[in-house]
Scaffold this motif. Structure first.
Motif, PDB file in Angstrom:
ATOM      1  N   PRO A  59     -11.119   4.444   8.893  1.00 43.48           N
ATOM      2  CA  PRO A  59     -10.205   5.396   9.542  1.00 43.48           C
ATOM      3  C   PRO A  59      -9.528   4.847  10.807  1.00 43.48           C
ATOM      4  N   TYR A 103      -6.744   4.868   7.589  1.00 44.13           N
ATOM      5  CA  TYR A 103      -7.181   5.343   6.275  1.00 44.13           C
ATOM      6  C   TYR A 103      -7.689   6.782   6.405  1.00 44.13           C
ATOM      7  N   LYS A 104      -7.309   7.591   5.412  1.00 42.92           N
ATOM      8  CA  LYS A 104      -7.704   9.000   5.382  1.00 42.92           C
ATOM      9  C   LYS A 104      -8.306   9.308   4.018  1.00 42.92           C
ATOM     10  N   LYS A 105      -9.077  10.387   3.965  1.00 41.94           N
ATOM     11  CA  LYS A 105      -9.697  10.781   2.695  1.00 41.94           C
ATOM     12  C   LYS A 105      -8.630  10.960   1.622  1.00 41.94           C
ATOM     13  N   ASN A 116      -7.673  14.462   0.227  1.00 42.50           N
ATOM     14  CA  ASN A 116      -6.747  15.303   0.997  1.00 42.50           C
ATOM     15  C   ASN A 116      -5.312  15.200   0.478  1.00 42.50           C
ATOM     16  N   MET A 171     -10.695   6.364   0.358  1.00 40.98           N
ATOM     17  CA  MET A 171      -9.651   6.546   1.366  1.00 40.98           C
ATOM     18  C   MET A 171      -8.337   5.911   0.947  1.00 40.98           C
ATOM     19  N   LYS A 195      -4.493   4.560   2.709  1.00 41.50           N
ATOM     20  CA  LYS A 195      -3.669   4.223   3.872  1.00 41.50           C
ATOM     21  C   LYS A 195      -2.219   4.338   3.437  1.00 41.50           C
TER      22      LYS A 195
END
Length: 180
Positions: free
Chosen positions: A131, A135-137, A140, A155, A157
């Motif tokens: 993160p 980087y995000k889940k 989502n 994740m 990006k």
């Protein structure tokens, strides 16, 4: 970073034995590892998704200290297929860890992926490490993976703003990721 300057360059064929040793060392004490990452690299380097410009080595003087590989994958939705990249593996020689080498490799890989017009990168990785690089889940953004894994490790990006939302769908990895 301790008076050592890092040189990052595209992997060359003669680097492979050193890369394999580095990967073995880097993952030797990682509990979540199957300790076969070097064999994954062998398969990926000869797969259709291999992009030579995204196989990068990090050097301090004449010593190989890190390696990163981004390989092309797809995200499939009902109506489209979107090319993406998978980050696997990222490896830093243990005695050089926590000195910014992994971060330097990730940032350079992101820059080169942008230059090649990729919009997203996926990683199955440490929920507290990636993160910090944006980087995000993946869940989502409606991106799912074709196997059971806890969502906090999956994740994405965005290299282009909004690209992850447009990529919603299931990740399709080439068979090279699964052969043993």
């Amino acid at each position: 970073m301790k008076n050592n300057s890092i040189t990052i360059k595209q992997q060359e064929a003669h680097d492979l034995p050193a890369i394999y040793r580095l990967i073995e060392e880097a993952f030797a004490s990682v509990q979540e590892s199957n300790h076969r990452e070097q064999f994954l690299v062998t398969r990926l380097l000869s797969s259709p998704g291999f992009i030579p410009e995204l196989s990068l080595t990090a050097w301090i003087q004449n010593e190989l200290v890190g390696y990163i590989l981004l390989t092309e994958i797809e995200i499939l939705s009902d109506s489209t297929s979107m090319p993406s990249l998978s980050l696997a593996p990222l490896a830093v020689r243990p005695k050089f860890q926590k000195q910014g080498i992994g971060a330097a490799l990730i940032k350079e890989a992101h820059k080169r992926a942008c230059q090649l017009n990729y919009e997203t990168i996926l990683v199955l990785g440490h929920k507290d490490y990636y993160p910090r690089f944006g980087y995000k889940k993946a869940e989502n953004f409606g991106i799912t993976f074709p196997f059971e894994v806890q969502p906090e490790f999956c994740m994405v990006k965005e290299l282009t703003p909004g690209a992850a939302s447009r990529a919603a769908g299931q990740v399709k990895y080439p068979k090279a990721f699964f052969e043993y």
